[in-house]
Design a protein around this motif. Structure first.
Motif, short mmCIF file in Angstrom:
data_model
loop_
_atom_site.label_atom_id
_atom_site.label_comp_id
_atom_site.label_asym_id
_atom_site.label_seq_id
_atom_site.Cartn_x
_atom_site.Cartn_y
_atom_site.Cartn_z
N ALA A 137 1.00 3.92 -3.16
CA ALA A 137 0.64 5.32 -2.96
C ALA A 137 1.66 6.25 -3.62
O ALA A 137 1.32 7.38 -3.97
N ARG A 180 0.83 -1.20 0.00
CA ARG A 180 0.00 0.00 0.00
C ARG A 180 0.87 1.26 0.00
O ARG A 180 0.56 2.24 -0.66
N GLN A 181 1.95 1.23 0.76
CA GLN A 181 2.85 2.39 0.79
C GLN A 181 3.50 2.60 -0.57
O GLN A 181 3.60 3.72 -1.06
#
Length: 159
Positions: free
Chosen positions: A66, A62-63
């Motif tokens: 992003a 997810r990081q």
């Protein structure tokens, strides 16, 4: 492709875990009484560790996601899919070739992937045959050259 997990679902997975039956009396914890219960408890603990590792990986991905523009991600996925279409090896064979590229013996690869030793040996032989290679070293070289196995996968950085 499935829908991404929502934050609420991720939170539920984080709170979840291995639940043991109640103890025989209040204040006493449950202990396995049979070999089957001991096996189930050890498997439950192993699966709980896998759950935690997967949650860490979800957070890491997810990081990363992003920070990367969506169009770039889609273009990279399309390039990867096109490259993998040319690969005659199965996903299992690629995992086993990755182990060989890491310098693992067949026994070590079998233990890491939870496969039988004979499965790993057979997959290695099939990979040599499918690619028309002389030996596993040749298979590893071909897979790295064609980028069917990445250097990150060999280092253990990527799946």
């Amino acid at each position: 492709m499935s829908e991404p997990l929502k934050d609420k679902e991720i939170a539920q997975l984080r709170r979840g875990g291995l639940l043991l039956p109640p103890g025989p009396r209040p204040g006493r914890r449950w202990l396995p009484g049979t070999p089957a219960e001991q096996h189930l408890l050890s498997e439950g603990r192993r699966l709980d560790r896998v759950r935690l590792l997967l949650l860490e990986e979800v957070g890491r991905l997810r990081q990363v996601a992003a920070r990367i523009p969506r169009a770039e991600v889609l273009a990279a996925a399309a390039r990867e899919a096109e490259r993998m279409k040319r690969c005659p090896l199965s996903q299992t064979e690629l995992l086993i070739v990755t182990g060989a590229a890491r310098g693992e013996t067949a026994e070590q690869t079998a233990a890491r992937l939870h496969f039988a030793h004979d499965t790993v040996r057979t997959a290695r032989v099939r990979a040599v045959d499918k690619l028309g290679a002389n030996n596993m070293l040749h298979v590893v070289a071909l897979c790295l050259t064609e980028e069917w196995v990445s250097r990150d996968q060999v280092r253990g950085v990527a799946p």
